[in-house]
Design an enzyme around this catalytic site. Structure first.
Site, PDB file in Angstrom:
ATOM      1  N   GLU A   1       0.824  -1.203   0.000  1.00 35.39           N
ATOM      2  CA  GLU A   1       0.000   0.000   0.000  1.00 35.39           C
ATOM      3  C   GLU A   1       0.859   1.254   0.000  1.00 35.39           C
ATOM      4  OE1 GLU A   1      -4.036  -1.353   2.282  1.00 35.39           O
ATOM      5  OE2 GLU A   1      -2.295  -1.140   3.563  1.00 35.39           O
TER       6      GLU A   1
ATOM      7  N   CYS B   1       3.508   8.334   1.280  1.00 39.52           N
ATOM      8  CA  CYS B   1       4.087   7.362   2.198  1.00 39.52           C
ATOM      9  C   CYS B   1       4.166   6.051   1.431  1.00 39.52           C
ATOM     10  CB  CYS B   1       3.166   7.254   3.415  1.00 39.52           C
ATOM     11  SG  CYS B   1       3.642   5.975   4.580  1.00 39.52           S
TER      12      CYS B   1
ATOM     13  N   CYS C   1       6.367  -7.198   6.547  1.00 38.13           N
ATOM     14  CA  CYS C   1       7.522  -6.721   7.307  1.00 38.13           C
ATOM     15  C   CYS C   1       7.963  -7.829   8.257  1.00 38.13           C
ATOM     16  CB  CYS C   1       7.146  -5.472   8.118  1.00 38.13           C
ATOM     17  SG  CYS C   1       8.564  -4.718   8.988  1.00 38.13           S
TER      18      CYS C   1
ATOM     19  N   CYS D   1       6.941  -5.791  15.209  1.00 38.40           N
ATOM     20  CA  CYS D   1       6.542  -4.897  16.307  1.00 38.40           C
ATOM     21  C   CYS D   1       5.072  -5.176  16.633  1.00 38.40           C
ATOM     22  CB  CYS D   1       6.749  -3.436  15.904  1.00 38.40           C
ATOM     23  SG  CYS D   1       8.452  -3.085  15.403  1.00 38.40           S
TER      24      CYS D   1
ATOM     25  N   CYS E   1       2.001  -2.850  15.480  1.00 36.62           N
ATOM     26  CA  CYS E   1       1.906  -2.464  14.072  1.00 36.62           C
ATOM     27  C   CYS E   1       1.204  -3.561  13.270  1.00 36.62           C
ATOM     28  CB  CYS E   1       3.310  -2.227  13.516  1.00 36.62           C
ATOM     29  SG  CYS E   1       3.350  -1.900  11.751  1.00 36.62           S
TER      30      CYS E   1
ATOM     31  N   CYS F   1      -0.391   5.512  10.099  1.00 33.98           N
ATOM     32  CA  CYS F   1       0.829   4.814  10.507  1.00 33.98           C
ATOM     33  C   CYS F   1       0.513   3.498  11.195  1.00 33.98           C
ATOM     34  CB  CYS F   1       1.590   5.653  11.535  1.00 33.98           C
ATOM     35  SG  CYS F   1       2.796   6.715  10.818  1.00 33.98           S
TER      36      CYS F   1
HETATM   37  N1  SAH Z   1       9.827  -0.136   9.581  1.00 32.94           N
HETATM   38  C1  SAH Z   1       9.986   1.291   9.629  1.00 32.94           C
HETATM   39  C2  SAH Z   1       8.915   2.058   8.855  1.00 32.94           C
HETATM   40  C3  SAH Z   1       7.510   1.660   9.161  1.00 32.94           C
HETATM   41  S1  SAH Z   1       6.270   2.514   9.869  1.00 32.94           S
HETATM   42  C4  SAH Z   1       9.980   1.765  11.063  1.00 32.94           C
HETATM   43  O1  SAH Z   1       9.600   1.000  11.933  1.00 32.94           O
HETATM   44  O2  SAH Z   1      10.391   2.899  11.320  1.00 32.94           O
HETATM   45  C5  SAH Z   1       6.452   4.134  10.258  1.00 32.94           C
HETATM   46  C6  SAH Z   1       6.168   4.448  11.718  1.00 32.94           C
HETATM   47  O3  SAH Z   1       4.850   4.087  12.158  1.00 32.94           O
HETATM   48  C7  SAH Z   1       7.124   3.720  12.649  1.00 32.94           C
HETATM   49  O4  SAH Z   1       7.625   4.632  13.592  1.00 32.94           O
HETATM   50  C8  SAH Z   1       6.206   2.720  13.320  1.00 32.94           C
HETATM   51  O5  SAH Z   1       6.705   2.279  14.544  1.00 32.94           O
HETATM   52  C9  SAH Z   1       4.949   3.513  13.459  1.00 32.94           C
HETATM   53  N2  SAH Z   1       3.790   2.704  13.781  1.00 32.94           N
HETATM   54  C10 SAH Z   1       3.611   1.388  13.547  1.00 32.94           C
HETATM   55  N3  SAH Z   1       2.415   0.974  13.994  1.00 32.94           N
HETATM   56  C11 SAH Z   1       1.803   2.055  14.517  1.00 32.94           C
HETATM   57  C12 SAH Z   1       0.534   2.269  15.114  1.00 32.94           C
HETATM   58  N4  SAH Z   1      -0.340   1.279  15.242  1.00 32.94           N
HETATM   59  N5  SAH Z   1       0.242   3.517  15.544  1.00 32.94           N
HETATM   60  C13 SAH Z   1       1.121   4.525  15.372  1.00 32.94           C
HETATM   61  N6  SAH Z   1       2.329   4.393  14.810  1.00 32.94           N
HETATM   62  C14 SAH Z   1       2.672   3.164  14.374  1.00 32.94           C
END
Ligand code: SAH
Length: 368
Positions: A107, A120, A127, A131, A134, A361
């Site tokens: 996406e 974005c 991935c 985490c 996420c 995000c």
């Molecule tokens: N893998 C990379 C880029 C991915 S996402 C990274 O982790 O930085 C971009 C941002 O969104 C990251 O800071 C991630 O931790 C955050 N993110 C992921 N899930 C989220 C959520 N449910 N709510 C808010 N931010 C989130």
């Protein structure tokens, strides 16, 4: 510089056919020559693709028809098929769901603001960083996206913004690698994509490196390598908590590279590039939103990065399906911001776009 440990490298299976956007200017000329065509055809193609965001050879009417077919097959195979497009925030946010040649989903999200337009993009299908807060992390890694698959997301967004997808015709000014995937786990393809995105047209899409942000969980060797690429992109580090004990679970790669190591690498990046590093912090109710964590965060950032080189970007947690975690209440968030600022570190709260279409995000899961 040592290469990344194998565990962070995705299998090569399913990579798409090679494409114009995988190639440097020089390689494009070689590719065209190899097809038995004169070199200038490569420059013509580049002007269409990078200068006018045109990827359909049928519309390149300055090329003879037979050549168009030949070029489509060899250099412009369709890589991403649009599955759905959704918009919200009064049309200022649009989410695109793509399918690769092998069916994998990814996406991208285009967002219009008064002073800029940002896309974005995804760097991987899925991935592998796992985490727990996420949505993308829950499905695991399908495969890396190719350089051209990444560039295609940007080219499409640039064309859409120009053609009024956000209302007034706008120039795409920013690209953030904050969609699906860990960009630094797909290092070479992402760096090549950044070059294609930032080189002036017709070599590349001509978006200023200052407008490009690469966001990472904190793969230390890759951060150091990126610092040496001569690309002045902004680095964003997903910290999410200043203490190793909690970060070991929130960002599992912390078991490999600890908070202090990640912050030191961020400092080296800032020193090498002169760019301020952005620290991402998804604020989660009763998990990482405590006043003492705000204080410790401020203290560590001053210590490792000095206030001149760092900026904290708080992201109110976006709820993901099946998780009991939620954003912090507003007063808790306000106190967190105040405490970080009190330590002298710049701190802003990210505006959460695209929540109702699962485009915010951490919500990108690409189910269809
Ligand atoms: N893998 C990379 C880029 C991915 S996402 C990274 O982790 O930085 C971009 C941002 O969104 C990251 O800071 C991630 O931790 C955050 N993110 C992921 N899930 C989220 C959520 N449910 N709510 C808010 N931010 C989130």
């Amino acid at each position: 510089m040592s290469s990344l440990p194998l565990v962070f490298e995705a299998p090569r299976r399913g990579m798409p056919p090679s494409h114009l956007a995988d190639l440097s200017t020089e390689q494009r000329r070689d590719a065209v020559t190899a097809l038995g065509l004169p070199k200038f055809r490569a420059d013509q193609l580049s002007r269409h693709y990078f200068g006018r965001f045109e990827a359909d050879p049928a519309l390149m009417t300055d090329l003879p028809a037979t050549v168009r077919d030949q070029l489509r097959e060899a250099l412009l195979p369709p890589l991403l098929t649009s599955i759905t497009e959704q918009s919200c925030d009064d049309g200022a946010t649009r989410k695109m769901l793509w399918a690769g040649h092998d069916g994998v989903r990814a996406e991208s999200v285009l967002m219009g603001y008064t002073d800029r337009a940002t896309v974005c993009v995804s760097s991987q299908a899925g991935c592998g960083m796992a985490c727990p807060f996420c949505a993308t992390g829950q499905g695991g890694l399908r495969r890396n996206l190719s350089t051209a698959e990444i560039v295609e997301q940007v080219r499409h967004a640039a064309a859409a913004a120009r053609d009024g997808a956000l209302g007034e015709p706008t120039r795409l000014s920013n690209v953030v690698f904050m969609g699906m995937g860990e960009p630094l786990a797909n290092y070479k393809r992402v760096v090549d994509a950044v070059r294609r995105i930032t080189e002036p047209a017709p070599s590349g899409l001509g978006i200023s490196a200052r407008g490009v942000t690469v966001s990472t969980v904190g793969l230390v060797p890759a951060i150091d390598k990126l610092a040496g690429e001569g690309l002045a992109v902004t680095l964003a580090v997903s910290l999410h908590t200043p203490d190793d004990e909690l970060r070991d679970t929130l960002v599992p790669v912390n078991n490999r590279w600890k908070v202090a190591e990640v912050l030191n690498a961020a400092r080296r990046y800032a020193d090498a590039t002169g760019r301020r590093v952005s620290i991402e912090y998804a604020l989660i109710r009763d998990v990482n939103d405590h006043p003492w964590r705000a204080d410790l965060l401020g203290k560590l950032l001053r210590q490792h990065l000095t206030t001149k080189f760092v900026h904290v970007n708080l992201i109110p947690l976006n709820p993901t399906p099946g998780s009991e975690w939620d954003a912090s209440p507003r007063p808790v968030q306000d106190e967190f911001v105040d405490r970080v600022r009190a330590s002298g570190v710049a701190c802003t709260v990210r505006d959460t776009r695209g929540r109702e279409i699962a485009a915010a995000c951490g919500q990108l899961a690409a189910e269809s």
